[in-house]
Design a protein around this motif. Structure first.
Motif, short mmCIF file in Angstrom:
data_model
loop_
_atom_site.label_atom_id
_atom_site.label_comp_id
_atom_site.label_asym_id
_atom_site.label_seq_id
_atom_site.Cartn_x
_atom_site.Cartn_y
_atom_site.Cartn_z
N UNK A 178 21.58 33.63 29.64
CA UNK A 178 22.07 33.01 30.87
C UNK A 178 23.34 33.69 31.38
N UNK A 179 23.59 34.93 30.91
CA UNK A 179 24.84 35.60 31.28
C UNK A 179 24.90 35.96 32.77
N UNK A 180 23.73 36.16 33.39
CA UNK A 180 23.72 36.46 34.83
C UNK A 180 24.27 35.30 35.65
N UNK A 223 25.48 30.09 24.00
CA UNK A 223 25.95 30.99 25.06
C UNK A 223 25.46 30.53 26.43
N UNK A 224 24.21 30.06 26.48
CA UNK A 224 23.66 29.57 27.75
C UNK A 224 24.46 28.38 28.26
N UNK A 225 24.86 27.50 27.34
CA UNK A 225 25.66 26.34 27.75
C UNK A 225 27.05 26.75 28.21
N UNK A 226 27.64 27.74 27.51
CA UNK A 226 28.96 28.22 27.92
C UNK A 226 28.89 28.86 29.29
N UNK A 255 18.70 23.11 30.96
CA UNK A 255 18.94 23.65 29.63
C UNK A 255 18.72 22.61 28.55
N UNK A 256 18.99 21.37 28.85
CA UNK A 256 18.77 20.30 27.88
C UNK A 256 17.29 20.24 27.50
N UNK A 257 16.40 20.43 28.47
CA UNK A 257 14.97 20.38 28.17
C UNK A 257 14.50 21.61 27.41
N UNK A 265 21.92 18.89 18.18
CA UNK A 265 23.36 18.64 18.25
C UNK A 265 24.02 19.39 19.40
N UNK A 266 23.39 20.45 19.85
CA UNK A 266 23.95 21.19 20.98
C UNK A 266 23.98 20.34 22.25
N UNK A 267 23.06 19.42 22.35
CA UNK A 267 23.02 18.58 23.55
C UNK A 267 24.29 17.74 23.68
N UNK A 268 24.97 17.55 22.57
CA UNK A 268 26.21 16.78 22.63
C UNK A 268 27.42 17.66 22.91
#
Length: 284
Positions: A178-180, A223-226, A255-257, A265-268
């Motif tokens: 998701x860096x773009x 990284x996608x979340x960041x 991204x959650x889906x 745990x990343x969803x939190x």
């Protein structure tokens, strides 16, 4: 001169077609900077089989697409920068039409038409014009793009004046997925205007096996979340409106889906990108 920067990682099955399409451009004043990002396949031999002096070859240990792009920037000599993936294909008039559209507008960004193809059949690419395939202000353009089911903020869509890239900064090397999203929002919001290069066609190879977008590791999702945090923060800094909040909320929901159960745990870990913006309670 146009500097075309091509990061390459394990793209031996495609890079010959990609480089041929770039070398066959009607606009000839280009340099092609290929950065081999630690490929373990036959990519290097495929690249070195070309003897055209416009190709400049560099290699590094595997550090990721963002690092490879930044290495390319550091060696670029052109007044304009074009990023391109090692598995995609340019129409012969792609660069010429983008250059003509951007001439005299060094604080603007030109963007191209794109169509996706599968099964190595470039002729199957379908071009589906959107309502933002026209000249627009960057924030207005982003609003339309990000409301689409399948938005496309890939770095290869833009022809970028070097002065504008220097103002916005290079690629964030922390990001592998998701860096773009982060890079393009940061870049576009530095421009005065988005200029549509009609007829500048780019053929996007859908879901190539090595593609960055197919990475599924825990780090890739982090990284996608960041990247989502950063991109949404840029948008909210420019306009802290309900419209922007809704766009960001839907981006997080997407991204959650995609996060598998094993990384629940990343969803939190969603954090509020801006006071008054999106909180994890809005999403979970």
């Amino acid at each position: 001169m146009i500097s075309i920067i091509i990061p390459c990682y394990n793209a031996s099955a495609f890079v010959e077609e990609t480089l041929s399409s770039v070398l066959n451009q009607t606009y000839r004043d280009v340099e092609i900077i290929v950065v081999n990002d630690g490929s373990t396949d036959n990519s290097e031999n495929e690249i070195l089989s070309f003897k055209d002096r416009r190709i400049r070859y560099f290699k590094q240990s595997n550090k990721g697409q963002a690092s490879a792009c930044n290495l390319g920037i550091s060696h670029a000599k052109g007044d304009y920068i074009k990023f391109f993936d090692a598995d995609d294909v340019m129409d012969p008039e792609h660069i010429e039409k983008m250059v003509k559209r951007l001439e005299g507008n060094d604080q603007s960004i030109a963007f191209c038409e794109w169509g996706a193809f599968e099964n190595d059949d470039v002729s199957s690419a379908k071009f589906s014009p959107l309502s933002n395939w026209k000249d627009m202000l960057p924030l207005d353009w982003l609003k339309i793009e990000l409301k689409q089911y399948c938005d496309m903020l890939a770095g290869w869509r833009w022809l970028i004046p070097r002065t504008l890239l220097e103002k916005s900064g290079g690629w964030d090397e922390r990001l592998t997925l998701n860096n773009d999203f982060e890079f393009s929002i940061r870049l576009l919001l530095k421009a005065d205007k988005m200029l549509f290069a009609e007829g500048a066609k780019m053929y996007y190879r859908w879901a190539a096996p090595h593609a960055v977008s197919r990475k599924k590791t825990e780090k890739a999702f982090r990284d996608a979340l960041l990247s989502t945090d950063l991109g949404c923060a840029y948008l909210l800094d420019r306009e802290n409106s309900e419209e922007i909040k809704t766009i960001c909320r839907k981006r997080y929901e997407m991204w959650l889906t995609r996060i598998p159960e094993e990384y629940r745990e990343l969803r939190m870990s969603f954090r509020r990108p801006k006071e008054g913006g999106i909180s994890k309670d809005d999403l979970i």
